[in-house]
Design a protein around this motif. Sequence first.
Motif, mmCIF file in Angstrom:
data_model
loop_
_atom_site.group_PDB
_atom_site.id
_atom_site.type_symbol
_atom_site.label_atom_id
_atom_site.label_comp_id
_atom_site.label_asym_id
_atom_site.label_seq_id
_atom_site.Cartn_x
_atom_site.Cartn_y
_atom_site.Cartn_z
ATOM 1 N N LYS A 79 0.837 -1.209 0.000
ATOM 2 C CA LYS A 79 0.000 0.000 0.000
ATOM 3 C C LYS A 79 0.872 1.259 0.000
ATOM 4 C CE LYS A 79 -4.086 -2.015 2.215
ATOM 5 N NZ LYS A 79 -4.921 -2.101 3.439
ATOM 6 N N LYS A 80 1.954 1.234 0.762
ATOM 7 C CA LYS A 80 2.865 2.394 0.776
ATOM 8 C C LYS A 80 3.535 2.570 -0.577
ATOM 9 C CE LYS A 80 3.785 2.320 5.748
ATOM 10 N NZ LYS A 80 4.760 1.994 6.823
ATOM 11 N N LEU A 81 3.926 1.449 -1.193
ATOM 12 C CA LEU A 81 4.555 1.537 -2.510
ATOM 13 C C LEU A 81 3.576 2.085 -3.549
ATOM 14 C CD1 LEU A 81 6.665 -1.742 -2.836
ATOM 15 C CD2 LEU A 81 7.460 0.553 -2.234
ATOM 16 N N SER A 82 2.286 1.809 -3.354
ATOM 17 C CA SER A 82 1.284 2.293 -4.316
ATOM 18 C C SER A 82 1.186 3.816 -4.297
ATOM 19 C CB SER A 82 -0.081 1.660 -4.035
ATOM 20 O OG SER A 82 -0.649 2.167 -2.842
ATOM 21 N N PHE A 84 3.762 5.580 -4.521
ATOM 22 C CA PHE A 84 4.834 5.997 -5.424
ATOM 23 C C PHE A 84 4.440 5.803 -6.885
ATOM 24 C CE2 PHE A 84 7.829 4.096 -1.982
ATOM 25 C CZ PHE A 84 7.465 5.097 -1.097
ATOM 26 N N GLY A 85 3.473 4.908 -7.125
ATOM 27 C CA GLY A 85 3.097 4.622 -8.511
ATOM 28 C C GLY A 85 2.194 3.404 -8.610
ATOM 29 N N GLU A 86 2.168 2.790 -9.773
ATOM 30 C CA GLU A 86 1.299 1.649 -10.042
ATOM 31 C C GLU A 86 1.954 0.341 -9.603
ATOM 32 O OE1 GLU A 86 -0.847 3.528 -14.035
ATOM 33 O OE2 GLU A 86 0.809 2.106 -14.239
ATOM 34 N N ILE A 87 1.149 -0.530 -9.005
ATOM 35 C CA ILE A 87 1.639 -1.827 -8.528
ATOM 36 C C ILE A 87 1.170 -2.929 -9.475
ATOM 37 C CG2 ILE A 87 1.615 -3.500 -6.642
ATOM 38 C CD1 ILE A 87 3.040 -0.919 -5.913
ATOM 39 N N TYR A 88 2.121 -3.726 -9.940
ATOM 40 C CA TYR A 88 1.833 -4.888 -10.778
ATOM 41 C C TYR A 88 2.315 -6.136 -10.045
ATOM 42 C CZ TYR A 88 1.177 -1.491 -14.531
ATOM 43 O OH TYR A 88 0.738 -0.435 -15.285
ATOM 44 N N VAL A 89 1.549 -7.193 -10.140
ATOM 45 C CA VAL A 89 1.959 -8.476 -9.565
ATOM 46 C C VAL A 89 2.375 -9.395 -10.702
ATOM 47 C CG1 VAL A 89 1.114 -10.564 -8.429
ATOM 48 C CG2 VAL A 89 0.585 -8.324 -7.466
ATOM 49 N N ILE A 90 3.539 -10.031 -10.548
ATOM 50 C CA ILE A 90 4.028 -10.981 -11.554
ATOM 51 C C ILE A 90 4.353 -12.292 -10.850
ATOM 52 C CG2 ILE A 90 5.707 -11.438 -13.368
ATOM 53 C CD1 ILE A 90 6.165 -8.451 -13.607
ATOM 54 N N THR A 91 3.703 -13.356 -11.270
ATOM 55 C CA THR A 91 3.893 -14.651 -10.623
ATOM 56 C C THR A 91 4.115 -15.744 -11.661
ATOM 57 O OG1 THR A 91 2.896 -16.287 -9.148
ATOM 58 C CG2 THR A 91 1.394 -15.061 -10.563
ATOM 59 N N ALA A 92 4.848 -16.773 -11.260
ATOM 60 C CA ALA A 92 5.069 -17.929 -12.134
ATOM 61 C C ALA A 92 4.155 -19.094 -11.751
ATOM 62 C CB ALA A 92 6.542 -18.355 -12.080
ATOM 63 N N ARG A 93 3.126 -18.813 -10.966
ATOM 64 C CA ARG A 93 2.176 -19.873 -10.625
ATOM 65 C C ARG A 93 1.531 -20.428 -11.890
ATOM 66 N NH1 ARG A 93 -1.212 -17.561 -5.398
ATOM 67 N NH2 ARG A 93 0.425 -17.810 -3.826
ATOM 68 N N GLN A 94 1.144 -21.684 -11.820
ATOM 69 C CA GLN A 94 0.574 -22.343 -12.984
ATOM 70 C C GLN A 94 -0.894 -21.951 -13.177
ATOM 71 O OE1 GLN A 94 1.877 -26.565 -12.376
ATOM 72 N NE2 GLN A 94 3.257 -25.462 -11.017
ATOM 73 N N ASP A 95 -1.405 -22.262 -14.366
ATOM 74 C CA ASP A 95 -2.743 -21.816 -14.745
ATOM 75 C C ASP A 95 -3.843 -22.342 -13.832
ATOM 76 O OD1 ASP A 95 -1.972 -20.196 -16.829
ATOM 77 O OD2 ASP A 95 -2.067 -21.798 -18.317
ATOM 78 N N ARG A 111 -7.758 -2.996 -4.730
ATOM 79 C CA ARG A 111 -7.564 -1.600 -5.129
ATOM 80 C C ARG A 111 -6.120 -1.121 -5.017
ATOM 81 N NH1 ARG A 111 -12.958 1.113 -2.363
ATOM 82 N NH2 ARG A 111 -14.482 -0.241 -3.399
ATOM 83 N N VAL A 112 -5.201 -2.024 -4.710
ATOM 84 C CA VAL A 112 -3.784 -1.662 -4.651
ATOM 85 C C VAL A 112 -3.083 -2.065 -5.948
ATOM 86 C CG1 VAL A 112 -1.581 -2.082 -3.473
ATOM 87 C CG2 VAL A 112 -3.681 -1.842 -2.144
ATOM 88 N N VAL A 113 -3.467 -3.228 -6.486
ATOM 89 C CA VAL A 113 -2.791 -3.803 -7.658
ATOM 90 C C VAL A 113 -3.498 -3.399 -8.942
ATOM 91 C CG1 VAL A 113 -2.184 -5.969 -8.809
ATOM 92 C CG2 VAL A 113 -1.931 -5.747 -6.323
ATOM 93 N N LYS A 114 -2.729 -2.867 -9.875
ATOM 94 C CA LYS A 114 -3.299 -2.445 -11.166
ATOM 95 C C LYS A 114 -3.527 -3.635 -12.086
ATOM 96 C CE LYS A 114 -2.545 0.617 -15.129
ATOM 97 N NZ LYS A 114 -3.891 1.194 -15.084
ATOM 98 N N ASP A 191 11.686 1.571 2.615
ATOM 99 C CA ASP A 191 12.687 2.617 2.877
ATOM 100 C C ASP A 191 13.614 2.800 1.674
ATOM 101 O OD1 ASP A 191 11.654 3.037 5.379
ATOM 102 O OD2 ASP A 191 13.201 1.892 6.447
ATOM 103 N N LYS A 192 14.063 1.691 1.085
ATOM 104 C CA LYS A 192 14.974 1.777 -0.063
ATOM 105 C C LYS A 192 14.250 2.301 -1.298
ATOM 106 C CE LYS A 192 18.679 -1.412 1.134
ATOM 107 N NZ LYS A 192 19.540 -2.527 0.709
ATOM 108 N N ALA A 193 12.975 1.954 -1.431
ATOM 109 C CA ALA A 193 12.197 2.469 -2.563
ATOM 110 C C ALA A 193 12.044 3.985 -2.452
ATOM 111 C CB ALA A 193 10.835 1.802 -2.622
ATOM 112 N N GLU A 194 11.814 4.483 -1.256
ATOM 113 C CA GLU A 194 11.697 5.923 -1.032
ATOM 114 C C GLU A 194 12.989 6.643 -1.456
ATOM 115 O OE1 GLU A 194 10.694 6.380 3.056
ATOM 116 O OE2 GLU A 194 8.542 6.206 2.715
ATOM 117 N N LYS A 195 14.131 6.047 -1.075
ATOM 118 C CA LYS A 195 15.419 6.657 -1.451
ATOM 119 C C LYS A 195 15.650 6.551 -2.957
ATOM 120 C CE LYS A 195 17.599 5.723 3.012
ATOM 121 N NZ LYS A 195 18.634 4.918 3.739
#
Length: 199
Positions: A79-82, A84-95, A111-114, A191-195
């Motif tokens: 939620k904090k990262l959102s 800063f911008g848009e949040i995308y989730v990328i997973t290698a889970r199977q279909d 409502r956090v993940v685009k 913290d590192k994302a903020e910097k």
Amino acid sequence: MKKIALDIDGVLADAFNFFVSHYNKKNRTCFQLKDYHSPQRNKIFGITKEEMAKAVDDFYDENGCLNINPVEGAVDGAKKLSNFGEIYVITARQDYFREDTLKWVEKHLDRVVKDIYFAKNYYKLNLTSHRLDKSEICVKIGADLVIDDDFDNVFYCGKRGIKSFLFDSFREFDSLHENVSLVRSWKEAVDKAEKLFGL
């Protein structure tokens, strides 16, 4: 607006902790999460790579994905990262986990993940070879930051010029790509994302 790509298992979802607990109950063992993340994982567990893959598959078959808890700090961190911008989730889970995965993200990160992308899984190429790999997806969406617990994923994202955080609470690394930083917790990641973004 920044674009931030997040892995699910091991970053957002505490799947591996859940797996180890399940494995211990099923096999009357007492392994810890750090054992699973060890480079000597199969030796520690006393099973082959193929047997470990089957144990993980059996775990998901028996438990699904919906009951997996978020990693500590993940929901608030995402939620904090959102901010800063848009949040995308990328997973290698199977279909066959697609619906459960979508429901899990909706349950914990509504409502956090685009958007959510399903990437190639190199352990299951026979089922996922038609997909792009994670670094290709990150380039496609124009990701500014990737957070993943897989060394290879962040390495290849880093090689493509994408700033990447390797989310790992246990392992030590002699060297990382210049675009890759190690983070031990969600607080450190935020913290590192903020910097990184100069905020």
